[in-house]
Enzyme design. Structure first.
Site, PDB file in Angstrom:
ATOM      1  N   ARG A   1     -14.284  23.038  41.368  1.00 40.19           N
ATOM      2  CA  ARG A   1     -14.649  24.188  40.526  1.00 40.19           C
ATOM      3  C   ARG A   1     -15.349  23.704  39.244  1.00 40.19           C
ATOM      4  O   ARG A   1     -15.889  22.608  39.203  1.00 40.19           O
ATOM      5  CB  ARG A   1     -13.394  25.017  40.249  1.00 40.19           C
ATOM      6  CG  ARG A   1     -12.744  25.547  41.543  1.00 40.19           C
ATOM      7  CD  ARG A   1     -11.545  26.430  41.267  1.00 40.19           C
ATOM      8  NE  ARG A   1     -11.945  27.647  40.564  1.00 40.19           N
ATOM      9  CZ  ARG A   1     -11.066  28.473  39.975  1.00 40.19           C
ATOM     10  NH1 ARG A   1      -9.771  28.201  40.005  1.00 40.19           N
ATOM     11  NH2 ARG A   1     -11.488  29.559  39.358  1.00 40.19           N
TER      12      ARG A   1
ATOM     13  N   HIS B   1      -1.768  23.476  41.740  1.00 38.45           N
ATOM     14  CA  HIS B   1      -2.794  24.518  41.630  1.00 38.45           C
ATOM     15  C   HIS B   1      -3.064  25.104  42.995  1.00 38.45           C
ATOM     16  O   HIS B   1      -3.129  24.371  43.991  1.00 38.45           O
ATOM     17  CB  HIS B   1      -4.098  23.949  41.056  1.00 38.45           C
ATOM     18  CG  HIS B   1      -3.903  23.350  39.710  1.00 38.45           C
ATOM     19  ND1 HIS B   1      -3.712  24.115  38.586  1.00 38.45           N
ATOM     20  CD2 HIS B   1      -3.801  22.061  39.318  1.00 38.45           C
ATOM     21  CE1 HIS B   1      -3.524  23.317  37.553  1.00 38.45           C
ATOM     22  NE2 HIS B   1      -3.561  22.066  37.965  1.00 38.45           N
TER      23      HIS B   1
ATOM     24  N   TYR C   1      -8.094  33.184  44.742  1.00 39.21           N
ATOM     25  CA  TYR C   1      -6.659  32.858  44.667  1.00 39.21           C
ATOM     26  C   TYR C   1      -5.829  33.396  45.834  1.00 39.21           C
ATOM     27  O   TYR C   1      -4.616  33.208  45.870  1.00 39.21           O
ATOM     28  CB  TYR C   1      -6.078  33.356  43.341  1.00 39.21           C
ATOM     29  CG  TYR C   1      -6.703  32.676  42.149  1.00 39.21           C
ATOM     30  CD1 TYR C   1      -6.554  31.307  41.952  1.00 39.21           C
ATOM     31  CD2 TYR C   1      -7.482  33.390  41.234  1.00 39.21           C
ATOM     32  CE1 TYR C   1      -7.145  30.668  40.882  1.00 39.21           C
ATOM     33  CE2 TYR C   1      -8.076  32.755  40.152  1.00 39.21           C
ATOM     34  CZ  TYR C   1      -7.902  31.402  39.985  1.00 39.21           C
ATOM     35  OH  TYR C   1      -8.490  30.764  38.926  1.00 39.21           O
TER      36      TYR C   1
ATOM     37  N   PRO D   1      -0.133  31.349  32.774  1.00 40.95           N
ATOM     38  CA  PRO D   1      -0.873  32.569  32.468  1.00 40.95           C
ATOM     39  C   PRO D   1      -1.713  33.119  33.622  1.00 40.95           C
ATOM     40  O   PRO D   1      -2.370  32.362  34.337  1.00 40.95           O
ATOM     41  CB  PRO D   1      -1.781  32.148  31.307  1.00 40.95           C
ATOM     42  CG  PRO D   1      -1.852  30.670  31.373  1.00 40.95           C
ATOM     43  CD  PRO D   1      -0.526  30.221  31.924  1.00 40.95           C
ATOM     44  N   ASN D   2      -1.618  34.423  33.751  1.00 36.05           N
ATOM     45  CA  ASN D   2      -2.400  35.232  34.697  1.00 36.05           C
ATOM     46  C   ASN D   2      -1.910  35.138  36.145  1.00 36.05           C
ATOM     47  O   ASN D   2      -2.376  35.900  36.992  1.00 36.05           O
ATOM     48  CB  ASN D   2      -3.902  34.898  34.622  1.00 36.05           C
ATOM     49  CG  ASN D   2      -4.476  35.220  33.260  1.00 36.05           C
ATOM     50  OD1 ASN D   2      -4.331  36.343  32.790  1.00 36.05           O
ATOM     51  ND2 ASN D   2      -5.077  34.256  32.609  1.00 36.05           N
TER      52      ASN D   2
ATOM     53  N   ALA E   1      -4.461  27.976  33.262  1.00 34.84           N
ATOM     54  CA  ALA E   1      -5.504  27.442  32.376  1.00 34.84           C
ATOM     55  C   ALA E   1      -4.943  26.521  31.294  1.00 34.84           C
ATOM     56  O   ALA E   1      -5.679  25.684  30.754  1.00 34.84           O
ATOM     57  CB  ALA E   1      -6.277  28.598  31.746  1.00 34.84           C
TER      58      ALA E   1
ATOM     59  N   ASN F   1       2.758  25.277  37.888  1.00 28.27           N
ATOM     60  CA  ASN F   1       1.368  25.726  37.885  1.00 28.27           C
ATOM     61  C   ASN F   1       1.113  26.275  36.487  1.00 28.27           C
ATOM     62  O   ASN F   1       1.468  27.425  36.181  1.00 28.27           O
ATOM     63  CB  ASN F   1       1.109  26.791  38.949  1.00 28.27           C
ATOM     64  CG  ASN F   1      -0.375  27.143  39.027  1.00 28.27           C
ATOM     65  OD1 ASN F   1      -1.147  26.824  38.114  1.00 28.27           O
ATOM     66  ND2 ASN F   1      -0.785  27.797  40.103  1.00 28.27           N
TER      67      ASN F   1
ATOM     68  N   ARG G   1      -6.122  40.660  42.130  1.00 21.77           N
ATOM     69  CA  ARG G   1      -7.507  40.452  41.679  1.00 21.77           C
ATOM     70  C   ARG G   1      -8.013  39.126  42.261  1.00 21.77           C
ATOM     71  O   ARG G   1      -7.231  38.242  42.563  1.00 21.77           O
ATOM     72  CB  ARG G   1      -7.582  40.305  40.150  1.00 21.77           C
ATOM     73  CG  ARG G   1      -6.868  41.365  39.353  1.00 21.77           C
ATOM     74  CD  ARG G   1      -7.848  42.300  38.666  1.00 21.77           C
ATOM     75  NE  ARG G   1      -7.254  42.993  37.530  1.00 21.77           N
ATOM     76  CZ  ARG G   1      -6.209  43.799  37.570  1.00 21.77           C
ATOM     77  NH1 ARG G   1      -5.566  43.968  38.706  1.00 21.77           N
ATOM     78  NH2 ARG G   1      -5.765  44.413  36.490  1.00 21.77           N
TER      79      ARG G   1
ATOM     80  N   GLU H   1       2.472  18.783  39.139  1.00 19.21           N
ATOM     81  CA  GLU H   1       1.389  19.698  38.756  1.00 19.21           C
ATOM     82  C   GLU H   1       0.841  20.342  40.026  1.00 19.21           C
ATOM     83  O   GLU H   1       0.521  19.652  40.993  1.00 19.21           O
ATOM     84  CB  GLU H   1       0.282  18.916  38.038  1.00 19.21           C
ATOM     85  CG  GLU H   1      -0.918  19.795  37.709  1.00 19.21           C
ATOM     86  CD  GLU H   1      -2.049  19.030  37.015  1.00 19.21           C
ATOM     87  OE1 GLU H   1      -1.797  17.964  36.417  1.00 19.21           O
ATOM     88  OE2 GLU H   1      -3.194  19.516  37.099  1.00 19.21           O
TER      89      GLU H   1
HETATM   90  O1  CA2 Z   1      -5.713  27.195  41.008  1.00 14.19           O
HETATM   91  C1  CA2 Z   1      -4.781  27.402  40.233  1.00 14.19           C
HETATM   92  O2  CA2 Z   1      -3.621  27.581  40.612  1.00 14.19           O
HETATM   93  C2  CA2 Z   1      -5.056  27.498  38.728  1.00 14.19           C
HETATM   94  O3  CA2 Z   1      -3.947  26.920  38.028  1.00 14.19           O
HETATM   95  C3  CA2 Z   1      -5.188  28.976  38.423  1.00 14.19           C
HETATM   96  C4  CA2 Z   1      -5.592  29.248  36.976  1.00 14.19           C
HETATM   97  C5  CA2 Z   1      -6.823  28.432  36.591  1.00 14.19           C
HETATM   98  O4  CA2 Z   1      -7.107  28.625  35.228  1.00 14.19           O
HETATM   99  C6  CA2 Z   1      -6.622  26.946  36.863  1.00 14.19           C
HETATM  100  O5  CA2 Z   1      -7.805  26.274  36.535  1.00 14.19           O
HETATM  101  C7  CA2 Z   1      -6.301  26.728  38.327  1.00 14.19           C
HETATM  102  C8  CA2 Z   1      -5.933  30.740  36.784  1.00 14.19           C
HETATM  103  C9  CA2 Z   1      -4.886  31.664  37.269  1.00 14.19           C
HETATM  104  C10 CA2 Z   1      -5.481  33.032  37.272  1.00 14.19           C
HETATM  105  O6  CA2 Z   1      -4.784  33.799  38.208  1.00 14.19           O
HETATM  106  C11 CA2 Z   1      -5.349  34.966  38.573  1.00 14.19           C
HETATM  107  C12 CA2 Z   1      -4.833  35.565  39.687  1.00 14.19           C
HETATM  108  C13 CA2 Z   1      -5.356  36.731  40.126  1.00 14.19           C
HETATM  109  C14 CA2 Z   1      -6.396  37.321  39.444  1.00 14.19           C
HETATM  110  C15 CA2 Z   1      -6.908  36.734  38.322  1.00 14.19           C
HETATM  111  C16 CA2 Z   1      -6.378  35.550  37.869  1.00 14.19           C
END
Ligand code: CA2
Length: 145
Positions: free
Chosen positions: A107, A100, A23, A10-11, A77, A74, A18, A98
């Protein structure tokens, strides 16, 4: 030829659009293009899937069985919440890494817990998009052993 599924949760479709401070500025399409090159260099084939939906990710893991030799995941969340993803990985018995982008251990506390870690062969975090290269190489090497 060894075949790897790179699965993003997700996301992650928003990458590069963003929160570049957290990221990075690289888009998911950029990462996938780089993965194709890294996979070629590592002598394997690679496929991609991204979903914002937990059940769709479970379906993708199930569908990988008999098609791919391993998974780079990946889970976003869902890493920190999903028993369903943990069960799916365990059920298909495909080596899964896994991954990230960020160093989840530097964090918030809730990101320090992973439900999927215990069914993965290893974890790569904190290296940004380069982590996908490390994960592909690690998975290819693991599959050769
Ligand atoms: O660091 C990572 O790759 C995460 O898997 C990213 C997840 C986060 O919930 C994990 O704890 C760590 C969030 C991805 C959100 O991606 C976005 C990208 C651009 C803008 C907003 C969110």
């Amino acid at each position: 030829m060894t075949s790897i599924l790179v699965l993003n949760g997700p996301n992650l479709n928003l990458l590069g659009t963003r929160q570049p401070d957290v990221y990075g500025a690289t888009t998911l399409a950029d990462i996938e293009a780089s993965c194709s090159r890294w996979a070629k260099d590592a002598g394997c084939a690679v496929s991609f899937m991204q979903s914002n939906h937990e059940g769709a990710l479970v379906d993708a893991i199930h569908a990988a069985r008999g098609v791919h030799d391993g998974i780079v995941l990946n889970a976003g969340a869902y890493t920190h919440t999903s028993i369903a993803l943990m069960d799916a990985i365990a059920s298909v018995e495909l080596p899964t890494i896994e991954l990230h982008l960020s160093n989840v251990h530097a964090r918030e506390e809730f990101r320090h817990t992973s439900y999927i870690a215990k069914v993965c062969v290893g974890i790569i975090c904190g290296f940004g998009a380069h982590g996908y290269k490390l994960a592909i190489e690690a998975l290819v090497s693991h599959l050769k052993d």
